[in-house]
Design an enzyme around this catalytic site. Structure first.
Site, mmCIF file in Angstrom:
data_model
loop_
_atom_site.group_PDB
_atom_site.id
_atom_site.type_symbol
_atom_site.label_atom_id
_atom_site.label_comp_id
_atom_site.label_asym_id
_atom_site.label_seq_id
_atom_site.Cartn_x
_atom_site.Cartn_y
_atom_site.Cartn_z
ATOM 1 N N TYR A 1 54.683 87.559 3.496
ATOM 2 C CA TYR A 1 54.421 88.862 2.890
ATOM 3 C C TYR A 1 55.251 89.981 3.503
ATOM 4 O O TYR A 1 54.999 91.162 3.216
ATOM 5 C CB TYR A 1 52.927 89.185 2.978
ATOM 6 C CG TYR A 1 52.085 88.216 2.175
ATOM 7 C CD1 TYR A 1 51.984 88.335 0.790
ATOM 8 C CD2 TYR A 1 51.417 87.164 2.793
ATOM 9 C CE1 TYR A 1 51.233 87.443 0.046
ATOM 10 C CE2 TYR A 1 50.664 86.261 2.052
ATOM 11 C CZ TYR A 1 50.583 86.408 0.687
ATOM 12 O OH TYR A 1 49.839 85.512 -0.055
ATOM 13 N N PHE B 1 42.265 83.647 7.430
ATOM 14 C CA PHE B 1 42.185 84.753 6.473
ATOM 15 C C PHE B 1 41.829 84.278 5.065
ATOM 16 O O PHE B 1 41.370 85.072 4.245
ATOM 17 C CB PHE B 1 43.480 85.571 6.442
ATOM 18 C CG PHE B 1 44.722 84.789 6.106
ATOM 19 C CD1 PHE B 1 45.053 84.498 4.799
ATOM 20 C CD2 PHE B 1 45.578 84.371 7.122
ATOM 21 C CE1 PHE B 1 46.204 83.786 4.493
ATOM 22 C CE2 PHE B 1 46.734 83.662 6.827
ATOM 23 C CZ PHE B 1 47.044 83.360 5.506
ATOM 24 N N ASP B 2 42.004 82.991 4.770
ATOM 25 C CA ASP B 2 41.634 82.493 3.441
ATOM 26 C C ASP B 2 41.619 80.968 3.452
ATOM 27 O O ASP B 2 42.360 80.336 4.207
ATOM 28 C CB ASP B 2 42.619 82.984 2.388
ATOM 29 C CG ASP B 2 42.144 82.688 0.967
ATOM 30 O OD1 ASP B 2 40.917 82.526 0.769
ATOM 31 O OD2 ASP B 2 42.988 82.628 0.057
#
Length: 311
Positions: free
Chosen positions: A285, A222-223
């Protein structure tokens, strides 16, 4: 709030709607927009008082796309005679009384003006349901929101404890399947030292420069701060590259600039270390997730390399 924002749906919203149909009196704004009172209230807020309301907005296909039930806090408006009326929705909100239940049906172009959401057509008729449920002064509304926030935090903490137990089993299975020599900390973080460096250890408050790649547990990237990794996983951004975005991430460790799993994990490393963090969602998160790429309750895997440490 000190004034109505435009368009109106950017106002803070929450709580369940619950409109009770007891009458169907029609009202009309100064521009001719009709609306229906499903129930009429009686208590108008005084100058400086707050009116609290619940809100639900439906598309032409009766699909709810804005709902106070999803937000956790009600909408509110601090009433004042000096608030400017820019459109018919401003007029309706400024006319709310405690106990009002109102239904508005209008074209999307009229409601949202120049900000029609892309999933709506300009000529689509949408429905807006507003339920004004209380009037409070500043002292009482602050106490009300503080109580709601505390309840939300208590619920989040209880959910986090349950998630840590549940996700520990999932992470243990992931560690075993990937033959990782992982260590579990008291908080629930798992980490693997893949290469030991010789530089200074990271202490709280130090500045660290970190190359990283972040994955979901299924291996989806994702990153990343590394251009070659981004290109290999088809998430390379030329715009980010031109802006210098593919470079080590600089942060101050232990002060909450990053997710808790990172703060704790980095404190276990030193300059030159390469490591893997496996972070349960309460240390990442949580139930909210982060954008479209990190769903709620996601266990995250990070490959990190400590490029530099500054005291």
């Amino acid at each position: 709030m000190k004034k109505l924002m435009k368009p109106f749906f950017y106002l803070t919203i929450s709580a369940v709607m619950g409109l009770t149909i007891s009458c169907k009196e029609t009202g009309k704004t100064s521009d001719g927009q009709e609306f229906t009172y499903l129930k009429k209230g009686t208590q108008k807020p005084a100058e400086g008082e707050f009116i609290l309301y619940n809100l639900e907005v439906l598309s032409g296909k009766d699909s709810v796309f804005i709902s106070t039930a999803d937000q956790g806090m009600p909408g509110y408006l601090r009433y004042s005679d000096s608030i400017p009326v820019n459109n018919f929705m401003d007029e309706i909100f400024l006319g709310l009384k405690k106990g009002d239940s109102i239904l508005v049906e209008a074209k999307a172009a009229k409601v949202f003006e120049d900000n029609v959401p892309p999933f709506l057509t300009s000529d689509e008729t949408i429905k807006i349901r507003i339920g004004a449920f209380d009037v409070m002064d500043e002292e009482n509304i602050m106490a009300y929101f503080n109580e709601m926030q505390q309840k939300a935090m208590d619920a989040e903490n209880a959910n986090a404890a349950d998630r840590l137990v549940l996700e520990a089993e999932t992470i243990a299975q992931y560690v075993a399947e990937n033959n990782l020599d992982a260590t579990k900390t008291e908080s629930g973080l798992y980490y693997v030292i893949e290469k030991r460096g010789t530089g200074p250890e990271i202490e709280e408050g130090n500045q660290a420069s970190v190359h990283y790649a972040g994955y979901l547990l299924d291996g989806s990237l994702f990153d990343t701060s590394m251009k070659e990794v981004a290109m290999a996983n088809n998430i390379y951004s030329e715009q980010r590259d031109q802006a210098g975005g593919y470079s080590p991430f600089d942060l101050q460790v232990g002060v909450g600039q990053v997710i808790p799993g990172w703060d704790e994990g980095l404190s276990l490393l030193r300059k030159g270390d390469k490591a893997k963090f496996i972070i349960p969602s309460p240390l990442a998160y949580g139930s909210r997730g982060a954008g479209a790429d990190i769903p709620g309750n996601s266990i995250l895997v990070f490959d990190v390399e400590i490029m530099d440490v500054a005291k």
